[in-house]
Design an enzyme around this catalytic site. Structure first.
Site, PDB file in Angstrom:
ATOM      1  CG  PHE A 187      88.340 119.718  48.267  1.00 19.40           C
ATOM      2  CD1 PHE A 187      87.350 118.792  48.521  1.00 19.40           C
ATOM      3  CD2 PHE A 187      88.401 120.854  49.070  1.00 19.40           C
ATOM      4  CE1 PHE A 187      86.438 118.973  49.565  1.00 19.40           C
ATOM      5  CE2 PHE A 187      87.495 121.057  50.107  1.00 19.40           C
ATOM      6  CZ  PHE A 187      86.513 120.113  50.356  1.00 19.40           C
ATOM      7  CB  SER A 239      85.984 117.734  52.993  1.00 21.91           C
ATOM      8  OG  SER A 239      86.961 116.768  52.666  1.00 21.91           O
ATOM      9  CG  ASN A 251      86.805 110.503  49.856  1.00 22.66           C
ATOM     10  OD1 ASN A 251      87.501 111.494  49.604  1.00 22.66           O
ATOM     11  ND2 ASN A 251      85.630 110.603  50.487  1.00 22.66           N
ATOM     12  CE  LYS A 310      78.079 116.798  51.965  1.00 23.89           C
ATOM     13  NZ  LYS A 310      78.348 116.163  50.649  1.00 23.89           N
ATOM     14  CG  ASN A 315      89.617 113.567  52.859  1.00 24.89           C
ATOM     15  OD1 ASN A 315      90.088 112.898  53.771  1.00 24.89           O
ATOM     16  ND2 ASN A 315      88.549 113.191  52.179  1.00 24.89           N
ATOM     17  CB  THR A 316      90.881 120.429  52.856  1.00 22.73           C
ATOM     18  OG1 THR A 316      90.594 119.969  51.526  1.00 22.73           O
ATOM     19  CG2 THR A 316      91.639 121.741  52.772  1.00 22.73           C
ATOM     20  CG  ASN A 322      81.447 115.991  53.806  1.00 26.15           C
ATOM     21  OD1 ASN A 322      81.841 114.982  53.225  1.00 26.15           O
ATOM     22  ND2 ASN A 322      81.748 117.209  53.392  1.00 26.15           N
TER      23      ASN A 322
END
Length: 350
Positions: free
Chosen positions: A120, A181, A116, A215, A183-184, A244
């Protein structure tokens, strides 16, 4: 039955479209109190042997749903009714944001994995707070996972997290700072201890009595994992969630960018858990997530020192009763091994 439906029907449709359809159905269930309570009576963990306490919160069982599924706190009661002991909503950001462009969610069937790069996508902290403040129709432990708003520069990250925490901590059973994450852009930089310390200290002050966890990513070097563990103990955090999704692609054929979850993450997630347990002992609550597929995986994580375990990809591949089945099998295993409660299992092989 679910496996047949998944392999013959669901896998043929866009992964995110199926996800949104699932959310709509769960939200519909959430407004049907009688049905929700019946499902909770049937499928939620009720066995005394499974009950466990972590950071002052009572959980009916160890297996919960990881953040990323219920991003906007719209269906956590329905998810609890299907057997999860706790639901971690989010990741929620201070400001609403659409996330990354589609397509951004991909199934890797041969690897039982998901990639993915959602970014967010959520309606923001204020919207989530409005949902969370409503009375709960069924018992459910709710964690809230918070992250950095994409448009906020790294230099203002502390204020951004604090803004989310201030709105959400009063309605959360526990709060999670997500700095892991992939993805940011720039988010994982915040895992460096010199940046992480002021961030966690500020959020902890705002969170007040709400237990605070952090996390972390599986891609951290071992020495960085140790440093985060020492920092968490030093600041008096409630625990660490490990791990994560990963940016590594060992064992998978896809070249899609984003975070990889599921079976390929299993070994590294377990390695990080064991390292954290060795470093912190029982001074922190450890929550293990990554590659959890069945009761054997949950049992192994508990033995290695996890107090709680979370899954996400397992739900996608095994269906809505996945958590309920694992909890039933877990209760039988506890008794078969001569234990009275799940608490006695934790850390046995640490």
């Amino acid at each position: 039955m679910y496996r047949f439906v998944f392999t013959q029907v669901l896998r043929r449709f866009d992964a995110e479209a199926v996800h949104h359809l699932t959310l709509r159905l769960l939200r519909l269930l959430a407004v049907l109190p009688f049905v929700k309570r019946v499902l909770h009576d049937l499928f939620a963990p009720h066995d005394e042997a499974l009950r466990i306490q972590a950071f002052g919160v009572h959980f009916p069982g160890p297996l919960g749903l990881a953040a990323g599924f219920d991003k906007d706190a719209g269906c956590f009661e329905s998810l609890a009714a299907f057997g999860f002991s706790h639901v971690e909503v989010g990741t929620v950001t201070a400001q609403a944001q659409p996330g990354n462009p589609r397509p951004r969610l991909f199934r890797l069937l041969e690897s039982r994995a998901i990639i993915n790069r959602m970014g967010f996508n959520n309606a923001g902290a204020a919207a989530a707070a409005r949902r969370l403040r409503k009375p709960r129709g069924v018992p459910v432990v709710v964690g809230v996972n918070i992250g950095k708003t994409k448009v906020v520069p790294e230099a203002e990250a502390v204020q951004d997290y604090v803004a989310s925490a201030r709105q959400l901590a009063p309605f959360a059973d526990y709060l999670v700072v997500n700095v892991s994450s992939p993805n940011t852009p720039g988010l994982r930089n915040l895992q460096a201890v010199e940046l992480l310390r002021p961030l966690l200290a500020a959020v902890k002050e705002v969170a007040g009595r709400t237990p605070l966890l952090v996390k972390i990513a599986p891609d951290l070097a071992d020495e960085d994992i140790d440093a985060v563990a020492e920092l968490a103990v030093d600041l008096g955090l409630a625990g660490i969630i490990a791990t994560n999704t990963t940016i590594a692609r060992a064992g998978v054929s896809s070249t899609e960018t984003g975070g990889l979850s599921g079976r390929p993450l299993k070994q590294r997630s377990l390695e990080v858990l064991r390292r954290l347990r060795k470093k912190t002992g029982d001074r922190l609550t450890l929550v293990s997530v990554g590659g959890v597929e069945d009761v054997d995986d949950v049992w192994e994580r508990l033995l290695a020192g996890a107090t709680l375990v979370q899954g996400y990809t397992g739900l996608i591949y095994e269906g809505p009763l996945w958590a309920s089945r694992i909890h039933r099998r877990l209760a039988r295993r506890v008794r078969r091994h001569g234990y009275t409660t799940i608490r006695e299992v934790i850390g046995k092989t640490a």
